[in-house]
Write an enzyme that holds these catalytic residues in place. Structure first.
Site, PDB file in Angstrom:
ATOM      1  N   HIS A 132      10.971  -9.040  -7.229  1.00 20.03           N
ATOM      2  CA  HIS A 132       9.843  -9.832  -7.735  1.00 20.03           C
ATOM      3  C   HIS A 132      10.339 -11.202  -8.218  1.00 20.03           C
ATOM      4  O   HIS A 132       9.732 -12.224  -7.950  1.00 20.03           O
ATOM      5  CB  HIS A 132       9.163  -9.138  -8.920  1.00 20.03           C
ATOM      6  CG  HIS A 132       8.459  -7.857  -8.592  1.00 20.03           C
ATOM      7  ND1 HIS A 132       8.724  -6.675  -9.245  1.00 20.03           N
ATOM      8  CD2 HIS A 132       7.493  -7.563  -7.689  1.00 20.03           C
ATOM      9  CE1 HIS A 132       7.949  -5.713  -8.769  1.00 20.03           C
ATOM     10  NE2 HIS A 132       7.192  -6.224  -7.818  1.00 20.03           N
ATOM     11  N   LYS A 158      -2.620   3.465 -11.143  1.00 18.53           N
ATOM     12  CA  LYS A 158      -1.207   3.762 -10.869  1.00 18.53           C
ATOM     13  C   LYS A 158      -0.541   4.528 -12.022  1.00 18.53           C
ATOM     14  O   LYS A 158       0.619   4.896 -11.915  1.00 18.53           O
ATOM     15  CB  LYS A 158      -0.441   2.459 -10.609  1.00 18.53           C
ATOM     16  CG  LYS A 158      -0.518   1.983  -9.170  1.00 18.53           C
ATOM     17  CD  LYS A 158       0.562   0.953  -8.898  1.00 18.53           C
ATOM     18  CE  LYS A 158       0.846   0.790  -7.428  1.00 18.53           C
ATOM     19  NZ  LYS A 158       1.894  -0.235  -7.188  1.00 18.53           N
ATOM     20  N   ARG A 176       8.168  -7.036   2.119  1.00 24.76           N
ATOM     21  CA  ARG A 176       9.500  -6.456   2.274  1.00 24.76           C
ATOM     22  C   ARG A 176       9.716  -5.833   3.651  1.00 24.76           C
ATOM     23  O   ARG A 176      10.828  -5.748   4.123  1.00 24.76           O
ATOM     24  CB  ARG A 176       9.740  -5.377   1.208  1.00 24.76           C
ATOM     25  CG  ARG A 176       9.837  -5.903  -0.199  1.00 24.76           C
ATOM     26  CD  ARG A 176       9.689  -4.800  -1.202  1.00 24.76           C
ATOM     27  NE  ARG A 176       8.382  -4.164  -1.055  1.00 24.76           N
ATOM     28  CZ  ARG A 176       8.001  -3.064  -1.670  1.00 24.76           C
ATOM     29  NH1 ARG A 176       8.841  -2.456  -2.479  1.00 24.76           N
ATOM     30  NH2 ARG A 176       6.797  -2.571  -1.482  1.00 24.76           N
ATOM     31  N   SER A 178       9.505  -0.737  -7.578  1.00 20.80           N
ATOM     32  CA  SER A 178       9.435  -0.335  -8.982  1.00 20.80           C
ATOM     33  C   SER A 178       9.520   1.181  -9.104  1.00 20.80           C
ATOM     34  O   SER A 178      10.163   1.707 -10.019  1.00 20.80           O
ATOM     35  CB  SER A 178       8.138  -0.842  -9.610  1.00 20.80           C
ATOM     36  OG  SER A 178       8.090  -2.239  -9.538  1.00 20.80           O
TER      37      SER A 178
HETATM   38  N1  COA Z   1      10.335  -6.932  -4.555  1.00 19.43           N
HETATM   39  C1  COA Z   1      10.380  -5.699  -5.022  1.00 19.43           C
HETATM   40  N2  COA Z   1       9.329  -4.875  -5.053  1.00 19.43           N
HETATM   41  C2  COA Z   1       8.182  -5.352  -4.604  1.00 19.43           C
HETATM   42  C3  COA Z   1       8.049  -6.641  -4.094  1.00 19.43           C
HETATM   43  C4  COA Z   1       9.205  -7.439  -4.071  1.00 19.43           C
HETATM   44  N3  COA Z   1       9.166  -8.674  -3.587  1.00 19.43           N
HETATM   45  N4  COA Z   1       6.783  -6.824  -3.716  1.00 19.43           N
HETATM   46  C5  COA Z   1       6.138  -5.691  -3.975  1.00 19.43           C
HETATM   47  N5  COA Z   1       6.985  -4.797  -4.504  1.00 19.43           N
HETATM   48  C6  COA Z   1       6.692  -3.412  -4.818  1.00 19.43           C
HETATM   49  C7  COA Z   1       6.330  -3.097  -6.201  1.00 19.43           C
HETATM   50  O1  COA Z   1       7.473  -2.785  -6.938  1.00 19.43           O
HETATM   51  C8  COA Z   1       5.463  -1.883  -6.025  1.00 19.43           C
HETATM   52  O2  COA Z   1       6.277  -0.761  -5.822  1.00 19.43           O
HETATM   53  P1  COA Z   1       5.816   0.706  -6.243  1.00 19.43           P
HETATM   54  O3  COA Z   1       4.433   0.903  -5.709  1.00 19.43           O
HETATM   55  O4  COA Z   1       6.840   1.565  -5.611  1.00 19.43           O
HETATM   56  O5  COA Z   1       5.833   0.770  -7.735  1.00 19.43           O
HETATM   57  C9  COA Z   1       4.748  -2.188  -4.739  1.00 19.43           C
HETATM   58  O6  COA Z   1       5.546  -3.088  -4.057  1.00 19.43           O
HETATM   59  C10 COA Z   1       3.415  -2.827  -4.871  1.00 19.43           C
HETATM   60  O7  COA Z   1       3.255  -3.289  -6.167  1.00 19.43           O
HETATM   61  P2  COA Z   1       2.716  -4.682  -6.643  1.00 19.43           P
HETATM   62  O8  COA Z   1       3.276  -5.814  -5.895  1.00 19.43           O
HETATM   63  O9  COA Z   1       2.898  -4.675  -8.110  1.00 19.43           O
HETATM   64  O10 COA Z   1       1.257  -4.634  -6.232  1.00 19.43           O
HETATM   65  P3  COA Z   1       0.252  -3.514  -6.515  1.00 19.43           P
HETATM   66  O11 COA Z   1      -0.070  -2.958  -5.185  1.00 19.43           O
HETATM   67  O12 COA Z   1       0.673  -2.563  -7.559  1.00 19.43           O
HETATM   68  O13 COA Z   1      -0.904  -4.354  -7.143  1.00 19.43           O
HETATM   69  C11 COA Z   1      -2.814  -5.793  -7.068  1.00 19.43           C
HETATM   70  C12 COA Z   1      -1.762  -5.016  -6.324  1.00 19.43           C
HETATM   71  C13 COA Z   1      -2.711  -5.738  -8.560  1.00 19.43           C
HETATM   72  C14 COA Z   1      -2.617  -7.205  -6.619  1.00 19.43           C
HETATM   73  C15 COA Z   1      -4.150  -5.203  -6.565  1.00 19.43           C
HETATM   74  O14 COA Z   1      -4.222  -3.846  -6.903  1.00 19.43           O
HETATM   75  C16 COA Z   1      -5.348  -5.928  -7.151  1.00 19.43           C
HETATM   76  O15 COA Z   1      -5.661  -7.015  -6.727  1.00 19.43           O
HETATM   77  N6  COA Z   1      -6.037  -5.319  -8.134  1.00 19.43           N
HETATM   78  C17 COA Z   1      -7.209  -5.884  -8.784  1.00 19.43           C
HETATM   79  C18 COA Z   1      -8.505  -5.252  -8.287  1.00 19.43           C
HETATM   80  C19 COA Z   1      -8.924  -5.869  -6.975  1.00 19.43           C
HETATM   81  O16 COA Z   1      -9.208  -7.041  -6.847  1.00 19.43           O
HETATM   82  N7  COA Z   1      -8.961  -5.003  -5.951  1.00 19.43           N
HETATM   83  C20 COA Z   1      -9.292  -5.407  -4.612  1.00 19.43           C
HETATM   84  C21 COA Z   1      -8.036  -5.787  -3.866  1.00 19.43           C
HETATM   85  S1  COA Z   1      -8.368  -6.090  -2.155  1.00 19.43           S
END
Ligand code: COA
Length: 165
Positions: free
Chosen positions: A21, A45, A93, A131
């Site tokens: 990140h 989550k 990724r 994560s």
């Molecule tokens: N390096 C390391 N890990 C990464 C990464 C990077 N560059 N990019 C993503 N990840 C990992 C995260 O660690 C996480 O891993 P895990 O699931 O094993 O814990 C995973 O990729 C995705 O996590 P994250 O990037 O935090 O995104 P998310 O999917 O948890 O959250 C939101 C996405 C918050 C952006 C999305 O849920 C959202 O927009 N929510 C609001 C409600 C909404 O508008 N919904 C409609 C969306 S279309």
């Protein structure tokens, strides 16, 4: 005439923030005038860290004058519009990420036509970090030093130790 400030929103759950990140944030800061890291509460989550703890670890890990950390709830597109921004930043990724990100970017663009998502490809050394893997390794007492900033490593260990006792 003042040039419009380019604001990029980097959303995520960050449970916890990883070096992957941080690499995306640093690289995005070279492209945008201002980056807002938007931490989602994301109750779906069932995060290990509370929203406040995730914000705290991000603020301790990212010391950059043009990067701020905030929380958001509700729809991401609404939050982005409220910030007078129009660009969402996401890291990619792998091909697996692509499928999920593709759907999310298209959905967000459907919800709000003005909003674009841009993707930064993870560096090879960070492309396998997630994560959930960090949490799993730490829960078995493994070394997470290669995956998270030092301060976050300490916070993860303390949290997991407290959970076990
Ligand atoms: N390096 C390391 N890990 C990464 C990464 C990077 N560059 N990019 C993503 N990840 C990992 C995260 O660690 C996480 O891993 P895990 O699931 O094993 O814990 C995973 O990729 C995705 O996590 P994250 O990037 O935090 O995104 P998310 O999917 O948890 O959250 C939101 C996405 C918050 C952006 C999305 O849920 C959202 O927009 N929510 C609001 C409600 C909404 O508008 N919904 C409609 C969306 S279309």
């Amino acid at each position: 005439m003042n040039k419009k400030e380019r604001i990029g929103i980097y959303p995520g759950t960050f449970d916890p923030v990883t070096l992957g990140h941080l690499d995306i944030i640093l690289r995005a800061s070279e492209i945008f005038d201002k980056i807002i890291i938007a931490v989602s509460e994301n109750p779906y989550k069932n995060p290990l860290f509370s929203l406040e703890e995730r914000i705290d670890m991000l603020r301790k890990s990212v010391k950059h004058p043009r990067v701020t950390v905030e929380s958001f709830s509700g729809l991401l597109v609404d939050y982005v519009a409220n910030k007078n921004a129009s660009v969402i930043i996401r890291g990619l990724r792998s091909a697996t990420d692509f499928n999920y990100e593709f759907l999310m970017a298209q959905t967000n663009n459907k919800l709000s036509k003005n909003i674009e998502t841009i993707f930064l490809i993870s560096k090879t050394e960070y492309s396998f970090i997630s994560s959930s893997l960090v949490r799993e390794i730490a829960s078995y007492g493994g070394n997470i030093a290669h995956f998270v900033p030092e301060i976050v490593g300490k916070m993860v260990k303390t949290k997991i130790y407290k959970k076990k006792t």
